[in-house]
Design an enzyme around this catalytic site. Structure first.
Site, PDB file in Angstrom:
ATOM      1  N   CYS A 272      -0.177 -22.870   4.571  1.00  0.00           N
ATOM      2  CA  CYS A 272       1.118 -22.238   4.278  1.00  0.00           C
ATOM      3  C   CYS A 272       1.148 -20.737   4.497  1.00  0.00           C
ATOM      4  CB  CYS A 272       1.535 -22.589   2.854  1.00  0.00           C
ATOM      5  SG  CYS A 272       1.828 -24.329   2.677  1.00  0.00           S
ATOM      6  N   PHE A 273       0.284 -20.006   3.783  1.00  0.00           N
ATOM      7  CA  PHE A 273       0.365 -18.548   3.883  1.00  0.00           C
ATOM      8  C   PHE A 273       0.344 -18.065   5.338  1.00  0.00           C
ATOM      9  CE2 PHE A 273       0.855 -18.330  -0.328  1.00  0.00           C
ATOM     10  CZ  PHE A 273      -0.137 -17.851  -1.171  1.00  0.00           C
TER      11      PHE A 273
END
Ligand code: UDX
Length: 438
Positions: A272-273
């Site tokens: 995600c990040f």
């Protein structure tokens, strides 16, 4: 039995976790995926991913949780249809919306001619304008219905951490609801009111675009916060007695900062990040906005693994021909996900500098070419010149200092999470390097 039928299009760790949680609360749930393997394992009551607690919920749910690769079956039985497909990065960092768009098209086709009001819930992380734009267009073109009239449309981002997704689902800090019209928003609030047994978390109701941006802003801020801790760790290493955990504890007591997500390490990883920061940077750039803080966070994060490998290289006088043990491969403990894992990125850099790399992870058994996977932590460190605690699994944090001395050719350990006790390791004769300690 609850009042609503719910389906999830996309059985990754978000879709599967939510499906299992909803079914465990008594909702009739259908999980849909194009991947027959995922559908089959769910039919056999097995979780196709490693996510603590999900398999138990699937078993408890019994017949309330069905799985299908037929979109008609998933749509016809449902009042709420969640789109939980992936939105991977394209080469320029922008998001690939093909999966969410094809899910929307399939859902739209199955709603064609129906007069039953259903709410489509976009859960996938999409940049502002995606739900009101391409997703809405696919739904309306395929169904012949109009959003806000023939069906409801909301954007309801998730904040589930891998390895803690069940907990985060049952105890969220807030609900974010972007709505195409009040009826859509009221409907999803009613669903969550039932799911949370009349004690739902606070809900923010806003436009579709604000809801989409809240997700990116949230992940970007968390990544920047961690990146700051990682940068302070490098400063602490230059100060005798410096200790980043003490410094972060000190700032975390400031109510305006808070203690969470200040645990310094090599770098942040995961699916995600990296994806979300690249996506919001590309989105902003298209609008002539330069997100320098996001730039710096991505850059610092790229450098992290390389810096740690250089520090190790200096400590053992070169890496060529040396044997290096990487303890942990997943991007963080309690998950089998190795996407953008700092452990893997360090391993590849060690190899690039001529070292022979072996690795052990309690769950992950596959690694890129070049890694030799060991059967256990002790066989992994046997005969090595350096061991790196890369992912702080509990089992790896518990390796005794004597084991390093006994098994390694040279007992030099790089502890990237300050998991090992300095005095006992020194007493046993281990040369312990700790990220974030002077
Ligand atoms: C993240 C967000 O937390 C979640 O809200 C969103 O829905 C998905 O992305 P996830 O990537 O699964 O979740 O894991 P998270 O626990 O946030 O960790 C992300 C990375 O940051 C990991 O590499 C982790 O090791 C690192 N991290 C996290 C730190 O280095 N220090 C911390 O204090 C916290």
């Amino acid at each position: 039995m609850r009042s609503y039928g719910v389906s999830f299009f996309g059985l990754g760790y978000v879709g599967l976790t939510m499906a299992a949680c909803f079914a465990s609360k008594g909702f009739k749930v259908i999980g849909y995926d194009v991947d027959e393997g995922k559908v089959r394992s769910l039919r056999e009551k097995r979780a196709p991913i490693f996510e603590p607690g999900v398999e138990g919920l699937i078993t408890d749910a019994g017949d309330l949780l069905q799985a299908t690769d037929d979109p008609a079956e998933a749509v016809s039985a449902s009042d709420f249809i969640f789109i939980t497909t992936g939105t991977p990065s394209r080469s320029d960092g922008s998001i690939d919306t093909s999966y969410v768009r094809s899910a929307a098209k399939a859902i739209g086709e199955m709603m064609k001619g129906s007069d039953r009001y259903r709410v489509i819930v976009v859960k996938s992380t999409v940049v502002p304008g995606t739900t009101a734009g391409p997703i809405r267009a696919e739904l309306e073109a395929a169904s012949g219905l109009v959003a806000g009239k023939g069906f409801g449309l909301v954007m309801n981002p998730e904040f589930l951490k891998e390895g803690h997704a069940v907990d985060d689902m049952f105890k969220p800090d807030r609900l974010v609801v972007g709505e195409v019209d009040p009826r859509s928003g009221d409907s999803i609030v009613r669903l969550y009111d039932e799911f949370y047994d009349r004690h739902p978390p606070p809900a923010i109701r806003t436009t579709l675009e604000n809801a989409e941006l809240i997700k990116y802003a949230n992940n970007s801020f968390l990544a920047i916060k961690i990146g700051f801790a990682n940068s302070m760790a490098r400063v602490c290493q230059t100060i005798p007695g410096g200790d980043v955990d003490v410094v972060m504890k000190g700032i975390g007591l400031d109510s305006r900062i808070g203690p969470d997500f200040l645990r310094a390490g090599v770098a942040w990883g995961g699916s995600c990040f990296p994806k979300d920061l690249r996506a919001i940077r590309a989105f902003a750039a298209e609008r002539g906005v330069k997100l320098r803080l996001v730039d710096a966070s991505l850059e610092t994060n790229e450098e992290g693994p390389l810096e740690v490998v250089s520090a190790c290289e200096k400590a053992i006088g070169g890496l060529k021909g040396k044997a290096v043990a990487i303890l942990g491969l997943a991007f963080k403990p309690d998950t089998d996900d190795t996407r953008e894992s700092p452990a893997i990125r360090m391993g590849l850099e060690f190899m690039r500098k001529g070292a022979n790399v072996r690795a052990f992870d309690p769950v992950v058994r596959l690694a890129p070419p070049g890694f030799t996977i060991s059967e256990g932590p002790l066989s992994c460190i046997e005969g090595t010149d350096l061991a790196v605690l890369a992912t702080e699994w509990k089992a790896l944090r518990e390796i005794r200092p004597e084991a390093f001395v006994k098994m390694m050719r040279n007992a030099v350990v790089m502890d990237t999470r300050r998991a090992y006790d300095r005095s006992s390791f020194a007493a046993a004769g281990v040369r312990l390097l700790q990220l974030g300690r002077g």
